[in-house]
Design a protein around this motif. Structure first.
Motif, PDB file in Angstrom:
ATOM      1  N   UNK A  42       0.877  -1.163   0.000  1.00  0.00           N
ATOM      2  CA  UNK A  42       0.000   0.000   0.000  1.00  0.00           C
ATOM      3  C   UNK A  42       0.919   1.218   0.000  1.00  0.00           C
ATOM      4  N   UNK A  43       0.864   2.017  -1.062  1.00  0.00           N
ATOM      5  CA  UNK A  43       1.840   3.094  -1.272  1.00  0.00           C
ATOM      6  C   UNK A  43       1.899   4.114  -0.142  1.00  0.00           C
ATOM      7  N   UNK A  44       0.749   4.529   0.369  1.00  0.00           N
ATOM      8  CA  UNK A  44       0.751   5.577   1.390  1.00  0.00           C
ATOM      9  C   UNK A  44       1.463   5.108   2.648  1.00  0.00           C
ATOM     10  N   UNK A  45       1.084   3.945   3.167  1.00  0.00           N
ATOM     11  CA  UNK A  45       1.733   3.429   4.383  1.00  0.00           C
ATOM     12  C   UNK A  45       3.206   3.119   4.123  1.00  0.00           C
ATOM     13  N   UNK A  46       3.524   2.546   2.968  1.00  0.00           N
ATOM     14  CA  UNK A  46       4.916   2.283   2.593  1.00  0.00           C
ATOM     15  C   UNK A  46       5.722   3.575   2.677  1.00  0.00           C
ATOM     16  N   UNK A  47       5.223   4.635   2.041  1.00  0.00           N
ATOM     17  CA  UNK A  47       5.921   5.910   2.014  1.00  0.00           C
ATOM     18  C   UNK A  47       6.054   6.554   3.378  1.00  0.00           C
TER      19      UNK A  47
END
Length: 172
Positions: A42-47
Motif C-alpha cells: 500500500x503506497x501511502x503506508x509504505x511511504x
C-alpha cells in the motif's frame, strides 16, 4: 534489495516491523536495505514508514499517482528501485514519467554499472501466470535501458516459476 510485498496487509505497523527486522539484520552485517513496492503493498503506508525505500537517496521520482522510485550509489554500483505497483491488480506497470526519469539517470554511466530492482518480472515467458502477473510494458522498459550500463535486474520472479505455489513442491 527487497523487491516488494514488504507488508501483505499494507499496514503501517507491518512496514515498521519489517523495517526494524531487516535493518537490524543488515546493520549487523554492515549492509544497507533498499525497498520497493509489490502488488500487495500500500503506497501511502509504505511511504510514511519507508519513505523512498532508500535511507539516503541521491534522487527520488514521485509520480502523479504516488509512484515512487529512487537511486543510490553503493561501492560504485548505482542501485535504482522502480515502482511497478498498479493498485488492486496483480500485474505491474511502469508509468511514462518513471521511464523518462530512468532514461535521464542512465544517460550518465555509473562507475561499475547499474542494478535495477522492482517487483514484477519483465520477461514474457510462455507461462500463463507470468503473463498475467508480470510487467505489462516490458518492451517499454527494454527500450529505455537498451544501450545503457544496466548490468542486472532484480525482480521477485516467482511469477515466472510454474512450481512456485504448488503445495508439496520444493519451491512452495
Amino acid at each position: 534489495m527487497v523487491t516488494g510485498d514488504v507488508a501483505d496487509d499494507g499496514s503501517r505497523e507491518a512496514y515498521t516491523r519489517a523495517g526494524e527486522l531487516l535493518s537490524d539484520y543488515a546493520g549487523r552485517r554492515g549492509a544497507e536495505v533498499f525497498y520497493t513496492t509489490g502488488n500487495h503493498d500500500e503506497r501511502t503506508a509504505f511511504g510514511e514508514v519507508l519513505g523512498s525505500g532508500h535511507r539516503q537517496p541521491e534522487a527520488v521520482y514521485q509520480g502523479a499517482a504516488g509512484e515512487r522510485a529512487a537511486v543510490s550509489t553503493v561501492g560504485g554500483w548505482r542501485l535504482i528501485t522502480l515502482d511497478t505497483l498498479v493498485p488492486g491488480k496483480g500485474y505491474g506497470r511502469l508509468d511514462n514519467g518513471q521511464l523518462d526519469w530512468l532514461r535521464e539517470l542512465l544517460a550518465m554511466p555509473a562507475p561499475l554499472g547499474t542494478v535495477l530492482a522492482f517487483h514484477h518480472p519483465p520477461v514474457a515467458l510462455d507461462v500463463d501466470v507470468q503473463r498475467a502477473l508480470g510487467l505489462q510494458n516490458h518492451a517499454d522498459l527494454a527500450e529505455t535501458i537498451r544501450g545503457s550500463d544496466v548490468q542486472l535486474i532484480l525482480d521477485t520472479a516467482r511469477a515466472a516459476d510454474p512450481y512456485a505455489s504448488r503445495p508439496g513442491s520444493a519451491h512452495g
